[in-house]
Motif scaffolding. Structure first.
Motif, mmCIF file in Angstrom:
data_model
loop_
_atom_site.group_PDB
_atom_site.id
_atom_site.type_symbol
_atom_site.label_atom_id
_atom_site.label_comp_id
_atom_site.label_asym_id
_atom_site.label_seq_id
_atom_site.Cartn_x
_atom_site.Cartn_y
_atom_site.Cartn_z
ATOM 1 N N LEU A 195 -7.595 -5.031 6.164
ATOM 2 C CA LEU A 195 -7.780 -3.586 6.112
ATOM 3 C C LEU A 195 -6.601 -2.855 6.745
ATOM 4 O O LEU A 195 -6.184 -1.786 6.277
ATOM 5 C CB LEU A 195 -9.085 -3.203 6.820
ATOM 6 N N GLN A 196 -6.040 -3.428 7.796
ATOM 7 C CA GLN A 196 -4.875 -2.814 8.435
ATOM 8 C C GLN A 196 -3.680 -2.789 7.486
ATOM 9 O O GLN A 196 -2.954 -1.792 7.400
ATOM 10 C CB GLN A 196 -4.513 -3.570 9.717
ATOM 11 N N HIS A 197 -3.484 -3.882 6.751
ATOM 12 C CA HIS A 197 -2.400 -3.917 5.765
ATOM 13 C C HIS A 197 -2.628 -2.862 4.682
ATOM 14 O O HIS A 197 -1.677 -2.210 4.223
ATOM 15 C CB HIS A 197 -2.298 -5.304 5.122
ATOM 16 N N LEU A 198 -3.884 -2.689 4.273
ATOM 17 C CA LEU A 198 -4.197 -1.682 3.265
ATOM 18 C C LEU A 198 -3.902 -0.285 3.794
ATOM 19 O O LEU A 198 -3.323 0.552 3.084
ATOM 20 C CB LEU A 198 -5.672 -1.805 2.860
ATOM 21 N N LYS A 199 -4.264 -0.033 5.045
ATOM 22 C CA LYS A 199 -3.998 1.288 5.635
ATOM 23 C C LYS A 199 -2.498 1.571 5.705
ATOM 24 O O LYS A 199 -2.052 2.711 5.482
ATOM 25 C CB LYS A 199 -4.610 1.391 7.024
ATOM 26 N N GLU A 200 -1.714 0.547 5.983
ATOM 27 C CA GLU A 200 -0.264 0.731 6.027
ATOM 28 C C GLU A 200 0.275 1.170 4.671
ATOM 29 O O GLU A 200 1.171 2.016 4.586
ATOM 30 C CB GLU A 200 0.412 -0.564 6.482
ATOM 31 N N LYS A 201 -0.281 0.617 3.596
ATOM 32 C CA LYS A 201 0.160 0.995 2.256
ATOM 33 C C LYS A 201 -0.252 2.434 1.929
ATOM 34 O O LYS A 201 0.516 3.179 1.304
ATOM 35 C CB LYS A 201 -0.389 0.020 1.216
ATOM 36 N N VAL A 202 -1.438 2.808 2.351
ATOM 37 C CA VAL A 202 -1.878 4.196 2.126
ATOM 38 C C VAL A 202 -1.032 5.152 2.962
ATOM 39 O O VAL A 202 -0.584 6.199 2.473
ATOM 40 C CB VAL A 202 -3.380 4.337 2.440
ATOM 41 N N ASP A 203 -0.796 4.790 4.206
ATOM 42 C CA ASP A 203 0.042 5.634 5.060
ATOM 43 C C ASP A 203 1.459 5.753 4.501
ATOM 44 O O ASP A 203 2.152 6.757 4.716
ATOM 45 C CB ASP A 203 0.091 5.072 6.486
ATOM 46 N N ARG A 228 -13.199 4.081 5.385
ATOM 47 C CA ARG A 228 -13.351 5.408 5.994
ATOM 48 C C ARG A 228 -13.308 5.326 7.519
ATOM 49 O O ARG A 228 -12.694 6.169 8.181
ATOM 50 C CB ARG A 228 -14.669 6.066 5.534
ATOM 51 N N GLU A 229 -13.929 4.301 8.062
ATOM 52 C CA GLU A 229 -13.908 4.127 9.517
ATOM 53 C C GLU A 229 -12.488 3.859 10.019
ATOM 54 O O GLU A 229 -12.132 4.231 11.146
ATOM 55 C CB GLU A 229 -14.820 2.966 9.913
ATOM 56 N N ALA A 230 -11.660 3.243 9.177
ATOM 57 C CA ALA A 230 -10.272 2.942 9.552
ATOM 58 C C ALA A 230 -9.331 4.109 9.296
ATOM 59 O O ALA A 230 -8.132 4.006 9.564
ATOM 60 C CB ALA A 230 -9.794 1.715 8.786
ATOM 61 N N GLY A 231 -9.865 5.214 8.763
ATOM 62 C CA GLY A 231 -9.021 6.373 8.490
ATOM 63 C C GLY A 231 -8.371 6.356 7.122
ATOM 64 O O GLY A 231 -7.418 7.101 6.875
ATOM 65 N N ILE A 232 -8.866 5.522 6.229
ATOM 66 C CA ILE A 232 -8.381 5.486 4.847
ATOM 67 C C ILE A 232 -9.283 6.396 4.023
ATOM 68 O O ILE A 232 -10.458 6.076 3.794
ATOM 69 C CB ILE A 232 -8.407 4.051 4.283
#
Length: 319
Positions: A195-203, A228-232
Motif C-alpha cells: 500500500l505504501q508503494h501504491l501511495k508513492e505512485k499516487v503522490d 482511504r485510511e492511508a490517504g489515497i
C-alpha cells in the motif's frame, strides 16, 4: 474542460463500463479484435485499455543449423491499436506503458507518438518478469519500478526530456492510472508495504487505480478502505475477469497469486466441462458486478481476453 479518463471517473454519477483487450498476435490481422470490440460497444464503454507486452528472447535456427538469440515481441502494436480503436469506434483508448522490456528512451518515444495521435490517457505499470527470471530485471537503460516511470511521465508533461533538454510541454498532458492489488502484489513483503508503494505512485501523479482481478468483493471493499485510511483518495476501479475454463481453477491462483472464495471453489469443483465453468463464471460475475454497481463504484473494468462472450453476457444483465 478536462476530458481525461481520470476526470470522468472522479465526476461521473453512474457506474461506467470499460474493458481491456490484447493486441493481435504477431502476424495476425485486426479484424477479429474489431469484431470483439464491436460486440461490447452496445454497453457504451467509457474507455478501452490496450495491453503492452515485453519482448522475450527466443532462439531461432539459422542456415547451417546455428541458433541465433533474437528479441521478439509476441504482441506488438499497442500504440497503433490504440489509435485504430479510437478512430474506428470514437471511444477513449488507454494504452499500457510498461517498464518491462523497454528502455526509458523507448518509452519517451512512445509518449511522443501518443501525443501526435491525441491519445493522452495511459496506464503506467512495471510489467511482468521475463520468462525464466525469478526476479524483475529492467531493460538496459530502463526503469526498475513503476514509480520511476510515473516520474518520467510527469517530467514529460512538464516538458523535460531524458536528455535534460527542456521543450514545450504537451498541450494536453498525460493523465495516468496505476495498478492496485487487493490481495497484495506477489513481490511485496506485506500488504502494508504494498500500500505504501501504491501511495508513492499516487503522490507522484497517478490519478486513479485499477485493481488486479479478484473474485471476492470483500477484498475490494477492504482494499478501498485501507487506501482511504492511508490517504489515497483517487478513484479505485475494480477489475473483474469471468472464469471460462477448467484450467483456471489452478492457473489463476498460481499466476496472479489470488484466492478463489470457498463458495466459488466448491462450485468449480462440480464442473466437468469448460461450458459449465463459463456458465458459472457468468453467474458469479453478474453477482459481483451487481454488488459493486450498487455500491457506486466509478466503473467496472472487465479483463475480456478470451472472455468476450462472457463479458457481454454479464454486462447485458448489469448495465
Amino acid at each position: 474542460m478536462d476530458s481525461s479518463v481520470a476526470y470522468f471517473l472522479g465526476h461521473n454519477t453512474r457506474t461506467a463500463f470499460s474493458f481491456e483487450v490484447l493486441p493481435p498476435v504477431r502476424g495476425k490481422g485486426i479484424d477479429a479484435l474489431f469484431a470483439d470490440v464491436q460486440r461490447l460497444m452496445q454497453f457504451n464503454p467509457a474507455y478501452i485499455n490496450i495491453t503492452t507486452h515485453r519482448s522475450d528472447v527466443v532462439y531461432r535456427e539459422q542456415p547451417g543449423g546455428v541458433f541465433a538469440r533474437v528479441s521478439e515481441r509476441a504482441r506488438p502494436g499497442t500504440v497503433a491499436i490504440a489509435a485504430a480503436l479510437k478512430g474506428r469506434f470514437g471511444v477513449p483508448t488507454v494504452p499500457h506503458i510498461i517498464c518491462s522490456g523497454f528502455s526509458a528512451s523507448e518509452i519517451e518515444n512512445e509518449l511522443i507518438d501518443l501525443t501526435y495521435l491525441g491519445i493522452n490517457d495511459i496506464i503506467v505499470l512495471r510489467g511482468d518478469r521475463a520468462k525464466g527470471e525469478n526476479k524483475f530485471v529492467p531493460a538496459p537503460g530502463g526503469h526498475t519500478h513503476a514509480l520511476d516511470l510515473c516520474r518520467q511521465v510527469v517530467d514529460f508533461n512538464n516538458g523535460l526530456l531524458l536528455s535534460g533538454e527542456s521543450v514545450q510541454a504537451p498541450a494536453v498532458p498525460f493523465s495516468f492510472g496505476v495498478a492496485g492489488y487487493p490481495e497484495k502484489h506477489e513481490e511485496s513483503m506485506n500488504p502494508e508495504s504494498d500500500l505504501q508503494h501504491l501511495k508513492e505512485k499516487v503522490d507522484a501523479g497517478a490519478s486513479y487505480i485499477v485493481t488486479q482481478m479478484f473474485f471476492d468483493n470483500r477484498r475490494y471493499f477492504e482494499f478501498v478502505d485501507r487506501c482511504r485510511e492511508a490517504g489515497i483518495n483517487v478513484p479505485v476501479v475494480p477489475g473483474l475477469k469471468p472464469l471460462t475454463s477448467l484450467t483456471q481453477m489452478s492457473l489463476l491462483p498460481k499466476t496472479f497469486h489470488i484466492d478463489l472464495p470457498e463458495e466459488l471453489a466448491a462450485e468449480l469443483l462440480k464442473c466437468t466441462s469448460n461450458e459449465q465453468v463459463k456458465a458459472l463464471g457468468v453467474e458469479w460475475g453478474v453477482a459481483q458486478a451487481r454488488e459493486l454497481k450498487a455500491a457506486g463504484v466509478p466503473s467496472i473494468h472487465f479483463y475480456s481476453m478470451n472472455a468476450v462472450a462472457s463479458v457481454e453476457a454479464i454486462a447485458r444483465q448489469v448495465y
